[in-house]
Scaffold this active site. Structure first.
Site, mmCIF file in Angstrom:
data_model
loop_
_atom_site.group_PDB
_atom_site.id
_atom_site.type_symbol
_atom_site.label_atom_id
_atom_site.label_comp_id
_atom_site.label_asym_id
_atom_site.label_seq_id
_atom_site.Cartn_x
_atom_site.Cartn_y
_atom_site.Cartn_z
ATOM 1 N N LYS A 157 0.856 -1.179 0.000
ATOM 2 C CA LYS A 157 0.000 0.000 0.000
ATOM 3 C C LYS A 157 0.894 1.232 0.000
ATOM 4 O O LYS A 157 1.482 1.590 1.017
ATOM 5 C CB LYS A 157 -0.925 0.058 1.213
ATOM 6 C CG LYS A 157 -2.049 1.108 1.021
ATOM 7 C CD LYS A 157 -2.563 1.684 2.310
ATOM 8 C CE LYS A 157 -1.756 2.838 2.826
ATOM 9 N NZ LYS A 157 -1.709 4.032 1.917
ATOM 10 N N GLU A 233 9.325 1.069 11.149
ATOM 11 C CA GLU A 233 10.360 2.105 11.012
ATOM 12 C C GLU A 233 9.617 3.423 10.995
ATOM 13 O O GLU A 233 8.957 3.764 10.017
ATOM 14 C CB GLU A 233 11.183 1.874 9.743
ATOM 15 C CG GLU A 233 12.442 2.717 9.685
ATOM 16 C CD GLU A 233 12.257 4.026 8.953
ATOM 17 O OE1 GLU A 233 12.147 5.074 9.640
ATOM 18 O OE2 GLU A 233 12.205 4.009 7.725
ATOM 19 N N CYS A 269 12.785 10.942 7.789
ATOM 20 C CA CYS A 269 12.730 10.410 9.150
ATOM 21 C C CYS A 269 14.069 10.495 9.857
ATOM 22 O O CYS A 269 14.120 10.626 11.081
ATOM 23 C CB CYS A 269 12.202 8.982 9.141
ATOM 24 S SG CYS A 269 13.167 7.842 8.134
ATOM 25 N N GLU A 368 8.890 16.049 16.305
ATOM 26 C CA GLU A 368 9.339 15.923 14.921
ATOM 27 C C GLU A 368 8.604 16.947 14.062
ATOM 28 O O GLU A 368 7.383 16.883 13.909
ATOM 29 C CB GLU A 368 9.080 14.514 14.399
ATOM 30 C CG GLU A 368 9.676 14.277 13.014
ATOM 31 C CD GLU A 368 9.447 12.858 12.516
ATOM 32 O OE1 GLU A 368 10.316 12.351 11.792
ATOM 33 O OE2 GLU A 368 8.395 12.270 12.841
#
Length: 468
Positions: A157, A233, A269, A368
């Site tokens: 996906k 992750e 990331c 973040e």
């Protein structure tokens, strides 16, 4: 229902893709299981699977410009970044796992002479992958390579905004001779298509690259369904630690700090969004970092000279700008970056931003931001640097800049992160595992031979031998 793809560069419609419903996800999973059980892929000799994957890599190399342009358009990634990093990296990934698939081994246990006991790794059958929007092709390759090399059928996906490069790879897989149904791309949103994959009882393992919120939702769905194996992750808040001799690296230091902070417009990331620098060289490092940030070209992603393209959408731009405003209101000093750049109507282009003298309790130090924003903090001792580095909930990556081996190893061992580079900003090559600690997920879930462990399961065989 269909989803409209919108280009971040100018807001133009790029096409539509279907929203795969939960019922369709279940049907795809059952069909994939039937393909696996047929042995048309799983039953091939390993070298035949390798040959097919190598043909896929060659076809991806042939269509490199198409793949680069698709990611440039869908994600707003600078075309030069796609051409020089993402596409070659994806091709290399498929080739590496093709060549590595017969380099994994089971083990023979030490037992009595009348027993033979050994373990082997077998594919799950049907596995799934949920991809992020910031590295559509590169992350797809990280999932496709080990899953197919191990003999699984894979349901992918892609992010709802960036499916087209992965769809193109699926078409190339068929051209390479990989049987129909082995690699399936299921377009749709996370709450519908992604959630259905996470809950499907046929899917034996699922790999996710995305946000912590997505990771938690997948873990919960896996626990509530068939306890499928989950590999996560997730996000990061990575420190770049510059000890007092860091300036000995010269331009390499600043180049590394800039790449870490602003690659993919900071939508990465492992972005080195926190620079921790020794007080004795703080001002010099900040001066060089600010000058280098101001020199970066913000522009349309299709321009080869562009270093920073648009952020992915309006909501992201608003969130990033709000984080900077809140930091300044809390007392941080804006060394460079004045908000939005006037580049192209319909896109949201943010200037590279450097914040200094950030108060220790400012939210931006622990949240973040996922944009072209970097904070700079001072430290005076090595232990203080490690404490600052670890004062976050994430633990994906870190970099250490020092020429002293003892300091480098002490800091690398002290930092709570799955990947630590020394004298560089790097996630390592395909030979080493990649993954995070704490809220960044699970360590060693991607790349290297460790990736096979996420897509296979251990079987023990105990053979009682007859009398001699």
């Amino acid at each position: 229902m269909t989803l409209t793809l919108v280009g971040p560069a100018d807001g133009a419609a790029l096409g539509t893709v279907p929203e795969t419903t939960p019922e369709e996800v279940a049907a795809h999973a059952r069909d994939a299981q039937a393909v696996f059980d047929s042995g048309v892929w799983s039953g091939l000799p390993p070298r035949d699977r390798a040959a097919a994957l190598l043909r896929l890599a060659d076809l991806m190399d042939r269509d490199a410009e198409t793949l680069a342009m698709l990611d440039c358009e869908d994600a707003g990634k600078p075309i030069t970044e796609c051409r020089e990093n993402d596409v070659p990296g994806a091709v290399e990934t498929i080739r590496w796992f093709a060549e590595a698939l017969d380099k994994t081994y089971g083990r023979v246990s030490t037992t009595s002479r009348d027993v033979l006991a050994f373990t082997e790794r077998e594919p799950y059958g049907v596995v799934a992958a949920i991809l992020p929007w910031n590295y559509p092709l590169a992350m797809a390759a990280w999932k496709i390579g080990p899953a197919l090399a191990a003999g699984n059928c894979l349901l992918v996906k892609p992010a709802d905004a960036t499916p087209r490069s992965v769809q193109h790879v699926a078409a190339l897989a068929r051209e390479a001779g990989i049987p129909d149904g082995v690699l399936r791309v299921l377009t749709g949103t996370g709450p519908i298509t992604g959630a259905a994959l996470a809950a499907d009882p046929v899917v034996g393992a699922i790999s996710v690259t995305g946000s912590a919120r997505t990771g938690r939702a997948v873990l919960a769905a896996a626990a509530a369904s068939n306890l499928k194996r989950v590999s996560l992750e997730l996000g990061g808040k990575s420190p770049q630690i510059v000890l007092d001799d860091g300036l000995a690296f010269g331009d390499r230091l600043v180049d590394g700090l800039v790449e870490a902070a602003f690659l993919t417009s900071g939508q990465n990331c492992t972005a080195g969004s926190r620079v921790l620098v020794h007080a004795s060289i703080h001002d010099e490092v900040v001066s060089r970092l600010v000058a280098a940030a101001r020199a970066l070209r913000v522009g349309h992603p299709a321009d080869p000279a562009t270093r920073l393209g648009p952020v992915i959408h309006d909501a992201a731009a608003d969130r990033i700008l709000a984080a900077v405003r809140d930091a300044v209101a809390a007392g941080a000093v804006l060394a460079t970056g004045r908000g939005e750049a006037d580049v192209h109507a319909g896109g949201r282009y943010l200037e590279p931003t450097v914040l200094v003298d950030v108060p220790a309790d400012a939210a931006i130090l622990r949240t973040e931001v996922f944009g072209p924003v970097v904070t700079v903090q001072r430290f005076t001792t090595r232990d203080e640097a490690v404490a600052l580095a670890n004062d976050v909930d994430h633990g994906l990556a870190a970099s250490v800049w020092t020429t002293r081996l003892d300091d480098a190893l002490a800091v690398a061992r002290g930092v709570h992160a799955g990947v630590v580079s020394v004298g560089a900003y790097s996630e390592g090559d395909l030979t080493v595992p990649f993954g995070g600690w704490k809220e960044s997920g699970f360590g060693g879930v991607e790349k290297s031979l460790a990736a096979f462990e996420q897509r296979t399961r251990v079987k023990t065989v105990w053979v009682q031998l007859g009398p001699r």
